[in-house]
Each structure stands twice: as C-alpha cells, then as structure tokens.
Design an enzyme around this catalytic site. Structure first.
Site, mmCIF file in Angstrom:
data_model
loop_
_atom_site.group_PDB
_atom_site.id
_atom_site.type_symbol
_atom_site.label_atom_id
_atom_site.label_comp_id
_atom_site.label_asym_id
_atom_site.label_seq_id
_atom_site.Cartn_x
_atom_site.Cartn_y
_atom_site.Cartn_z
ATOM 1 N N HIS A 156 52.069 30.619 32.470
ATOM 2 C CA HIS A 156 52.630 30.932 33.801
ATOM 3 C C HIS A 156 52.233 32.332 34.276
ATOM 4 C CE1 HIS A 156 55.381 27.475 33.070
ATOM 5 N NE2 HIS A 156 55.434 27.968 31.847
ATOM 6 N N SER A 277 32.886 48.963 48.731
ATOM 7 C CA SER A 277 33.437 48.634 50.040
ATOM 8 C C SER A 277 32.755 49.508 51.088
ATOM 9 C CB SER A 277 34.938 48.888 50.034
ATOM 10 O OG SER A 277 35.406 49.114 51.346
ATOM 11 N N LYS A 283 36.422 51.886 45.954
ATOM 12 C CA LYS A 283 36.477 50.495 45.490
ATOM 13 C C LYS A 283 35.284 50.068 44.641
ATOM 14 C CE LYS A 283 38.438 47.346 47.476
ATOM 15 N NZ LYS A 283 39.557 46.427 47.582
ATOM 16 N N GLU A 290 34.170 36.530 42.305
ATOM 17 C CA GLU A 290 34.827 35.885 43.447
ATOM 18 C C GLU A 290 33.922 34.831 44.068
ATOM 19 O OE1 GLU A 290 36.613 38.844 46.209
ATOM 20 O OE2 GLU A 290 36.317 40.211 44.546
#
Ligand code: ARG
Length: 457
Positions: A156, A277, A283, A290
């Site tokens: 979980h 970024s 970043k 992704e």
C-alpha cells in the site's frame, strides 16, 4: 500513371483517394524483408522450372541492385504505387524490363505481405529478447552490489517490512524473465511461412513451399492457405507480450520516479538520464522514467487497435489488415527504445545506501518481528498481533520506535518478552531471519542470484 493492376479499370482514382489507400508511407519499413521474400520466391520458381534460369538470374540481379540501393537509402517510393510490394515490383520492371513482371508468378500480395510481416517480426523479437537479457544482466549486477543493503519494503506504499534492496531489484528480473519466455515461445508462431498461399487458395503452379520457406529460414509452413493470408494472431501476440512488458517497465519506472524524489532520495539518476527544467534551475527530472511509464499507453492502444481491426473481418484477406502495420512498427520502436533506456538508467543510478539504512531504522517495519517472536514462544499469532499493535501505539504516543521502548514497558503487555527482543527487532536481523525459500533473507537472496545466473546462462 498506370497501375500494375490497372487492366480492368476504365479510369483511375484521384490522387487523394490513392493517398488514403496507400501504405507506402509506413510499409517501406518492410523493404528488406520484401526483397528477401522475392529473392526466395523467384529462386524457388527457378528450381521448380516454373521460370527459365536466365529470367531468374536477371530478376535476382535486379533485386540485388534494389537491395543495395535500399541499404543506401536511395530508393524513392511513390504513393502512386500504393505499397512496398508494388513500388518494388515497378522499380524492378523499370530496372530490368518486362521480365521483372515474371516475379509475381504464383504469388499474391496477400501471401507476400504476410511473409514480410513474419520475417520482420522474427528479427525484431530476436532483438527484443536480446535487450531484455541485457537489462536482466544489469539488474543482476546492481543486485549483487546490494544484497546486504537494507531497505524498507512496502505494501500500500506504506512501510511494511525491511528487505534486502537486491530482493526488490530482483523482483523485476523475474518479471523480465517471464517476458522473455513469452516472446521466445511466441517465435514458434512467428517462424512460419505463408509464402505460396497465393491470394488465399494456393496456386496452379507447381511451386515448392517448403523450398521457399527453407530459403527464408522459416521453421515451418502454414498448413492452410486461407489461414496463412488471414492470420495476424502472431502480431496480436507480439502486441500483448509487449503490453505486459511495458506494464512491468512502467511499474519499475514509477518506483524509480518515487525513489528519486526529495522525500525518498533512495536513488539518484545519472545526469545522462535526467533533464532540467526551463524555469526552475534546481530541478533534475526523471523524464526518461516518466516517458517509459507514459509510453505503455501507446503500446496498449496498439494492441486494442489490432484486436478491433481483426474483429468481424471475414476470411480471408481484407484491406483492413493493412492497419496491422503502424501499431506493430510503433510497438517495436517503443519497446526497443524503452529497454535500452531503462538498462542505461539502472546501470548508472546511484543507490543511496545510507538513506535506505536510516529509513529502515526510523519506522515500525520491524513490528512483525515482535509479533513473530511472541508467536514463536507459543502465544497465538492473533494475540501476538494485538499485543504488538498496543506497543506500537504506545511508541507513537511517546514519539519513539520499538527499539527505543524500555523492556519493562514491553513486559507490561506480555511477560514472554525478554531482553533478547532488541536483537530480534534490529532491521538487519529482520531481513536475515526471513530465510524461507524465496524470502528476503540474505542467504535466500544469494540462492536467488545463483538461480538468476543459471537462467541467463
Ligand atoms: N498493402 C497491403 C497490406 O498491407 C498489401 C496487401 C494488399 N493486398 C490486396 N489484395 N490489396 O495489407
């Protein structure tokens, strides 16, 4: 411009209609397989005496020239010639004259295109299997470094029990092993020759299907000419196997993304597999992970697409089947890319062992140890669970962990608890003692690594 099949037509379609029907924009990827198939076919025609050897030699020579040009990227395909088969046939005739028109004796584009697809997929599935294996080797190498790296295990996405980090990585090794098995098993159904099925009913020429199959390196031939030109199961299977592979990669990608966050910081991806970024200078984004997670969508879509194309098509060939190609090409491209990127990402990532270590020492993931300890001393497990739960609650109230709780407090819940409990509660011990077959205990993980080596050998 006259069509190769134009004899019975009084007028030609307008360019935009041709455009809609044409597949050359994408089936040019089959150029090598189409030439290969033609070479085998015409060679067989010669052996069988269906065409004179002199004609066969001319045609083979023409095909060879086309192949050289294709390799150099020098063939100029035309929408007016519809697809790869007619484009090449037209080029052959332009190159060697009317004798080129004999190539299509005893053959149809229906068995021709099916042959191309089988040849294409056989090669590419081989490449996919190779890349899976490569990725498995990298995973194994990383795992070998981290047998004794203790990490939190989750259910979980909540801390569950401490594990060996190698154990976590190896879970993906075995998923990939099954993917590899599925692809390998599917080769049986890809490695079959439809060539010689003709349009669908076979041919009146005394062809030798076994010969052309042998020349193309196929392991078998279709037993039924109607099935041969209609079957796209092997492509559906490829898309299904690829969907499952992408599901595995996507799950792993998700973990890589989570592990790379400031909140987790379990790993750091190499700069070569990260991006920045355009606005936030601090970043470092796990874009590749992704993207792989995202690309699973198109592969599932390609599977759904082809299943839907096939549903409701009567035997045998229907033009609908031209729609089998783009999804397959796209899937091959996506899967090969995803495997290559993922392998590089895992090979170069840094595992933050200190962070994993401290994570496991600041949670309640050793609670099961206490419950098991009591159960081993004869307390029914359900009761042991209750006692442990109460002690966890006490700790939460005091803002401490189980290892910080004094023995006297523990003994208030059960006198079965003795001083040796602190050794049992140590996360390292929690991992080491999970020595059941396939468990995360170091010893078991080493057994698993050996099994994995054997699977790769
Ligand atoms: N371009 C066609 C395809 O990809 C080749 C087969 C065409 N056959 C036909 N009878 N129109 O399916």
């Amino acid at each position: 411009m006259t069509k190769l099949w134009g004899g019975r037509f009084q007028k030609s379609a307008e360019a935009w209609v041709d455009e809609f029907g044409a597949s050359i924009g994408f089936d040019q990827q089959l150029v090598m397989e189409d030439i290969e198939g033609s070479k085998a076919h015409v060679t067989m025609l010669g052996i069988q005496g269906i065409l004179p050897q002199a004609d066969v030699a001319l045609i083979l020579d023409g095909l060879q020239q086309l192949q050289v040009k294709a390799e150099a990227g020098e063939l100029a395909f035309s929408v007016a010639n519809e697809d790869i088969h007619l484009n090449l046939e037209k080029m052959l005739i332009d190159l060697i004259g009317p004798v080129g028109g004999k190539l299509h004796t005893g053959r149809s584009r229906n068995d021709q295109v099916a042959t191309d697809m089988h040849l294409f997929l056989k090669k590419r599935v081989g490449e996919v299997i190779g890349l899976i294996e490569n990725f498995q080797k990298t995973l194994l190498k990383q795992a070998e470094q981290h047998v004794e790296t203790i990490a939190p295990g989750y259910t979980h996405l909540q801390r569950a029990q401490p594990i060996s980090f190698a154990h976590h990585l190896m879970a993906y090794f075995w998923m990939l092993e099954r993917d590899k098995q599925r692809y390998t098993e599917s080769l049986k159904r890809i490695d079959i020759s439809p060539l010689g099925a003709g349009a669908m009913a076979g041919t009146t020429f005394p062809i030798d299907r076994l010969k052309s199959a042998e020349l193309l390196g196929f392991g078998d031939v279709y037993a039924n000419s109607m099935d041969a030109v209609s079957d796209r199961d092997f492509i559906v299977e490829f898309l299904a196997n690829s969907s499952l592979l992408m599901a595995h990669l996507s799950r792993f990608a998700e973990e890589i993304i989570i592990w790379s966050t400031d909140e987790f910081k379990f790993i750091e991806l190499d700069d070569a597999f990260s991006t920045g970024s355009s606005i936030m200078p601090q970043k470092k984004n796990p874009d590749m992970a992704e993207l792989i997670r995202g690309k699973s969508g198109r592969v599932y879509g390609n599977l759904m697409g082809l299943l839907t194309v096939l549903k409701g098509t009567p035997l045998t060939y229907n033009k609908d089947m031209q729609e089998d190609k783009e999804g397959m090409f796209d899937t091959v491209h996506t899967v090969l890319g995803a495997l290559k990127i993922f392998e590089g990402m895992v090979a170069t990532m840094t595992v933050n062992t200190e962070r994993l270590h401290s994570a496991v020492h600041s949670d309640f993931s050793n609670a099961t140890e206490l419950a098991d300890y009591l159960a081993a001393k004869g307390m029914p497990f359900r009761e042991a669970h209750e006692v442990t739960g109460k002690l966890v609650f006490t700790c939460i109230q005091r803002g401490i962990y189980l290892l910080d709780l004094p023995l006297t407090d523990m003994q208030q819940e059960s006198t079965l608890i003795e001083a040796d409990i602190y050794d049992v509660l140590a996360p390292e011990a929690a991992v080491r003692r999970r020595n059941s077959l396939g468990g995360t205990g170091f010893e078991q993980v080493r057994v698993q690594l050996e099994k994995a080596q054997a699977a790769l050998a």
